[in-house]
Design an enzyme around this catalytic site. Structure first.
Site, mmCIF file in Angstrom:
data_model
loop_
_atom_site.group_PDB
_atom_site.id
_atom_site.type_symbol
_atom_site.label_atom_id
_atom_site.label_comp_id
_atom_site.label_asym_id
_atom_site.label_seq_id
_atom_site.Cartn_x
_atom_site.Cartn_y
_atom_site.Cartn_z
ATOM 1 N N GLU A 146 0.859 -1.182 0.000
ATOM 2 C CA GLU A 146 0.000 0.000 0.000
ATOM 3 C C GLU A 146 0.892 1.228 0.000
ATOM 4 O OE1 GLU A 146 -2.470 0.352 3.421
ATOM 5 O OE2 GLU A 146 -3.308 -1.641 3.213
ATOM 6 N N ASP A 170 -5.651 8.870 10.673
ATOM 7 C CA ASP A 170 -4.305 8.470 11.060
ATOM 8 C C ASP A 170 -3.914 8.938 12.459
ATOM 9 O OD1 ASP A 170 -3.446 6.953 8.861
ATOM 10 O OD2 ASP A 170 -3.222 8.780 7.684
#
Lengths: 415, 265
Positions: free
Chosen positions: B48, B59
């Site tokens: 990824e 995040d």
């Protein structure tokens, strides 16, 4: 006396939260169930006479609304037009924000959640959230950009005194947008017991509609009061626009009156020809930020640009989707006002009417003064969304105040 | 090349696949390509490549720090595509993990075409659901690109069914309610979620969020088709600071450890 009808969405989106090309719900799947739960609870609540009665009682007995509509004769003389001020600055906690927060906090109680989180820029929404949480017995955490905790230290102290935890956010530009990011990060991990009291009419569906439903009293009251006071509707209404909750609250009362022009004043910072401003609709492009498609200050890669405004409450690179839609359809006009114009308006209102406005609201006053030149003799209704106590440190620095020996010479215009 | 190639290979070995994440441009443009190539050599089956974005809502602090470093280093969307090209050239299926706005800004169809040209397999889109992803679904279908959406412990059965119906390649199951970042214990919500997802789709299911060591990887590999690791890889490079050699060595060691983990189950 308002009725149940009045807190329902008056300028509603489609069932998935789109206002024309704008709005919607661009959110992580983890939060979708919570947003659906909120939507369902809100839709039920606004049809429940008990909820409506509770909300209206709190607005009246606790927040001090309806706020008065004040005929600002001295300012009007200066403007050459009749300026009416909707005095939201006189509400409990000093701004229109208390309306939204009381609605959302009551909804939180109804949903059985025990904790609220909020983001804040200038601190007004944070203070309002801390206030409602204290009053309703909820735990409260407020995320605030580190830059804003410094320029709005007084509001940090107010939130702490009210029992809220204030978390300074150190990521990104350390302002409002980063506070929203951090609040969303908290929410995705705490959503089962925590409600996010979103501070403006932006974000993912249903927040723009939900917030509008709680703040639309501003416009509904102002319309009625204006008719009582002047026997007619105003030719124009004016409000400052950061995320846009006070403006959409005002506009909601007049959007169905085609002869009333709607003006939103965006934070022009150092000027829209510089890169230091937050005039999102004026200078931004269509994009997705914080859950909605709207105008965004962004670079060619879609990275959010850092915004600037002397007013922490307007310092945001996005804007609510309802405003994006009103701009696109031409129903409302959005015009930038610079830091300097806003600060001059702050001083002008202070000296002509003895009213010290929040710097946010001073943008609307400045815009109305400019507008008056195009509309001499007409009636312009301005939302004075908040009071200026919190901005004294900024004013002190800008005007060189605070030294009792030195006097600030009035400008020619004010003599 | 679709990620399904890697999943079939892992299934043939009777093990889970290892999916590794790093943001493009971290620690810098060339450094991220070197690091991702090391991860492929040391046992990642799928890569990824993160597209660094200014407002990464999903995040935690570790990935935020890496993303900020990448953006400060001038990482652009075109650099991400160049990174994909370099990593895909190793033969490992490579997907882009991105917030939605940069794709929309680049142009959805134009992004799909550029990704396809770079040899990318598809997109993981953590901050958008299929409800709002119409233009991407169309562009991906036209090019047979993988469409990887997330399901969460909070997903209702109806939403879970809708989401997996829009996926191609694999389904990304978020193991915890929260943001990215290493956690001390293996996720407890992931098992039931994988079970529910399995009932709704034949697609492989990857589990991510919070997995940082071989024991956790082995535990998740017992019920999932892929173990997805991000923050732990980022952490090795952050800890190594400017010592690139040490960073790559630590990254290699962690990858090998996790690769053993997914084979232990």
């Amino acid at each position: 006396m308002s009725t149940a009808h009045e807190i329902r969405p008056g300028y509603g989106p489609d069932e998935t939260g789109h206002y024309g090309d704008f709005g919607g719900r661009f959110m992580p799947e983890a939060l979708v169930a919570a947003l659906d739960e909120l939507d369902t609870a809100w839709q039920k609540a606004v049809l429940d006479p008990v909820f409506i009665a509770d909300f209206e009682r709190l607005l009246r007995d606790y927040a001090g609304t309806p706020s008065m509509l004040y005929d600002a004769e001295r300012l009007s003389e200066r403007a050459g037009a009749r300026i009416l001020l909707k005095r939201e600055d006189l509400n409990h906690t000093g701004a229109h924000k208390i309306r939204n927060v009381l609605g959302q906090a009551l909804l939180t109680k109804r949903m059985g959640k025990k904790r609220v989180i909020a983001e804040t820029g200038a601190g007004q929404h944070g203070v309002a959230s801390a206030t409602a949480a204290a009053y309703l017995g909820l735990d409260c955490t407020v995320y605030m950009g580190e830059v804003d905790t410094e320029r709005q230290a007084l509001n940090v102290a107010r939130m702490q005194l009210l029992g809220a935890e204030v978390v300074p956010v150190t990521s990104g530009s350390r302002t409002l947008k980063d506070a929203i990011n951090e609040a969303l990060r908290d929410w995705v991990a705490s959503v089962d017991h925590t409600a996010y009291l979103f501070g403006t009419a932006a974000g993912p569906h249903p927040f723009p509609s939900l917030v509008l439903s709680f703040v639309r009293g501003i416009g509904d009251e102002a319309r009625r009061q204006c008719l009582e006071l002047t026997g007619a509707l105003p030719e124009a209404v004016a409000a400052c626009v950061g995320g846009g909750s006070n403006a959409i609250g005002l506009f909601a009362g007049f959007v169905d009156d085609p002869d009333v022009a709607l003006y939103g004043y965006e934070p022009g910072g150092d000027g829209v020809d510089t890169d230091r401003h937050a005039a999102t609709i004026w200078a931004g492009d269509v994009g997705v930020l914080h859950g909605a498609r709207t105008y965004v200050l962004q670079d060619e890669d879609g990275q959010t640009l850092e915004s600037h405004s002397i007013s922490a409450g307007l310092d945001y690179p996005g804007v609510g989707p309802q405003h994006a839609h009103l701009a696109r359809t031409g129903r409302a006009s959005y015009v930038p006002v610079t830091d300097t114009e806003a600060m001059e308006a702050m001083r002008l209102l202070s000296r002509t009417e003895g009213i010290i406005p929040a710097i946010e609201s001073a943008h609307a006053v400045a815009g109305a003064m400019n507008l008056a030149k195009e509309r001499p003799g007409q009636t312009i209704l301005v939302n004075l969304s908040g009071r200026g106590d919190k901005d004294m440190a900024t004013a002190l620095e800008w005007f060189g105040l605070g030294d009792a020996e030195a006097t600030d010479e009035p400008t020619e215009q004010e003599q | 090349m679709s990620v399904s190639v890697a999943f079939e290979k892992a299934r043939a070995d009777d093990r889970a696949a290892l999916v590794g994440y790093l943001p493009a441009g971290f620690p810098d443009a060339e450094g991220s390509i070197d690091a991702l190539q090391v991860m492929v050599e040391a046992g990642c089956d799928v890569i990824e490549v993160g597209l660094p974005y200014s407002d990464p809502v999903m995040d935690g602090p570790t990935v935020q720090a890496a993303v900020q470093q990448a953006l400060e280093g001038g990482s652009r969307t075109t650099d991400v595509l160049r990174t994909v090209e370099a990593v895909a050239a190793t033969g490992a299926p490579t997907v882009v993990m991105t917030a939605w706005n940069p794709v929309e800004r680049y142009g959805v169809e134009r992004f799909a075409a550029a990704l396809d040209d770079a040899g990318g397999a598809g997109l993981i889109t953590p901050d958008i659901t299929p409800d709002e992803a119409g233009p991407w679904l169309e562009a991906a279908d036209a090019r047979d690109l993988d469409k990887i959406f997330l399901v969460a412990p909070s997903s209702t059965p109806e939403r879970l069914a809708m989401t997996v119906a829009s996926c191609r390649g694999f389904v990304y199951a978020t193991a915890v309610m929260g943001v990215t970042g290493a956690r001390s214990s293996a996720p407890t919500l992931a098992g039931p979620l994988v079970e529910r997802t399995r009932a709704a789709t034949d697609l492989p299911i990857g589990v991510g969020l919070g997995i940082s060591n071989a024991d956790q990887a082995a535990e998740v590999a017992a019920y999932a088709d892929a173990v997805i690791v991000g923050s732990a890889f980022v952490r090795t490079l952050l800890d190594a600071g400017t010592d690139r050699r040490a960073g790559l060595d630590a990254l290699r060691a962690l990858t090998e450890d996790l690769a053993r983990g997914v084979r232990r189950a």
